[in-house]
Design an enzyme around this catalytic site. Structure first.
Site, PDB file in Angstrom:
ATOM      1  N   GLY A 246       0.944  -1.179  -0.072  1.00  0.00           N
ATOM      2  CA  GLY A 246       0.090  -0.042  -0.087  1.00  0.00           C
ATOM      3  C   GLY A 246       0.957   1.247   0.051  1.00  0.00           C
ATOM      4  O   GLY A 246       2.113   1.142   0.217  1.00  0.00           O
ATOM      5  N   HIS A 247       0.161   2.449  -0.220  1.00  0.00           N
ATOM      6  CA  HIS A 247       0.760   3.692  -0.305  1.00  0.00           C
ATOM      7  C   HIS A 247       1.406   4.098   1.003  1.00  0.00           C
ATOM      8  O   HIS A 247       1.049   3.860   2.166  1.00  0.00           O
ATOM      9  CB  HIS A 247      -0.014   4.804  -0.541  1.00  0.00           C
ATOM     10  N   ASN A 248       2.642   4.678   0.931  1.00  0.00           N
ATOM     11  CA  ASN A 248       3.411   5.184   2.012  1.00  0.00           C
ATOM     12  C   ASN A 248       4.076   4.151   2.933  1.00  0.00           C
ATOM     13  O   ASN A 248       4.426   4.427   3.963  1.00  0.00           O
ATOM     14  CB  ASN A 248       2.629   6.103   2.856  1.00  0.00           C
TER      15      ASN A 248
END
Length: 353
Positions: A246-248
């Site tokens: 997922g993002h980050n």
């Protein structure tokens, strides 16, 4: 496929080890213990398989010194003694593969499209129907196979291989000596939305994916770009097929994940961790270095101490699951109470008799 024979002496010169037997014995490849013949070299990395090693027909055997002491009583072929036969096998297998590999054609295929504002090294190989957008930089000896799309401002380090139909979104960075397998998507939007009275409002994903050196990414694996900051995959990470990052997220150096692992956004995972297939990590958690997660486990809290962790639990309604989980947490205390009750009952029974 072309085959090329190699002397055992040459293997030892390249990769070390102690050779017991003639250095002039030739082999053409590596085979499993059960399938090896007099043209093959094989390896023993699990002492439980000593009986197979003793009866293998291989021309040579890679094994540890302790296994040699047992196997050599029955096995008459040559041996290479090495501290880690599995690593030796991996390096030898790479060498054998290199002997028969067909070098990629240098240059840009006529059907590929490369922006005049992109920079592609003369030693790179750009396959059919590849698309490379403006401001992209493709390093020395990079191989990009058919149908891959390289977005605007992407940077790809030297000696990296992208198989067919990989998508690398704008401004992502891929390091040197990486391998990215078919269908992988690097830099798609992270799952970022705000809810206003039941309507989802998209949050622009303006970060990048930054991938270090010597990273391998499996087929159909997706790594989302950050919402504001970057998603980071450090050097030496290996990701199997069909993984979602997922993002980050931040994945530490040399961490390995097996197929179908899912890591939710903003999770921070340390160095030298391993994740079995289908393990799940919830978002915004921290996992320190040297943590090992068993297959299908759910990581629902941060892990701040190295070690092996396992978590399996039957599916249930959330309220019921929380009640059951509370009971499980208290089982140790209940067990001690039961033991005390048993002692008390035993004492009372003895007195009454």
């Amino acid at each position: 496929m072309t085959t090329t024979s190699t002397r055992l002496g040459e293997l030892v010169d390249r990769f070390g080890g102690q050779l017991i037997g003639s250095p002039d014995i030739t082999v053409i490849g590596i085979a499993p213990l059960s399938d090896a013949d007099h043209h093959s070299i094989t390896f023993l990395s699990n002492s439980k398989l000593r009986h197979q090693a003793s009866s293998t027909r291989a021309a040579a055997l890679i094994l540890t010194e302790s296994d040699y002491a047992q196997v050599s009583q029955d096995y008459a072929g040559a041996c290479i003694i090495a501290p880690n036969p599995y690593v030796y096998f991996a390096r030898a297998a790479q060498y054998f593969a290199s002997l028969v590999a067909i070098p990629p054609a240098l240059g840009i295929h006529p059907t590929a499209w490369v922006s005049p504002h992109a920079v592609v090294a003369a030693t790179a190989s750009i396959g059919p129907h590849v698309s490379i957008d403006a401001e992209a930089v493709v390093g020395e000896d990079v191989v990009i196979k058919a149908g891959t799309v390289i977005g605007r401002g992407v940077s790809i380090g030297d000696n990296t291989l992208l198989h067919g139909n990989v998508s690398v979104y704008d401004h992502c960075i891929i390091g040197a000596q990486c391998i990215i397998h078919s269908g992988a998507v690097i830099g798609a939007d992270g799952f970022g939305f705000a809810n206003e009275r039941g309507q989802w409002i998209k949050i622009p994903q303006t970060g990048r994916v930054v991938i270090g050196d010597r990273v391998e990414i499996g087929a159909n694996t997706s790594i989302d770009r950050g919402a504001l900051a970057d998603t980071v995959i450090e050097n030496g990470v290996i990701l199997d097929n069909q993984i979602q990052i997922g993002h980050n997220c931040h994945i530490g150096e040399n961490t390995a994940m097996a197929g179908c692992v899912g890591v939710a956004g903003s999770a921070k995972i340390g160095k030298n961790c391993t994740f079995g297939g289908a393990a799940m990590v919830l978002g915004h958690l921290t996992i320190v270095d040297n943590v090992h997660i068993s297959s299908a486990s759910m990581v629902s809290r941060s892990i701040l101490e190295p070690g092996q962790y396992t978590g399996f639990y039957p599916l249930a309604k959330n309220a019921d699951w929380e009640k059951s989980a509370a009971i499980v947490r208290n089982l140790s205390g209940l067990r001690e109470k039961i033991r005390q009750l048993e002692k008390t009952i035993k004492t009372l029974t003895e007195k009454s008799s």
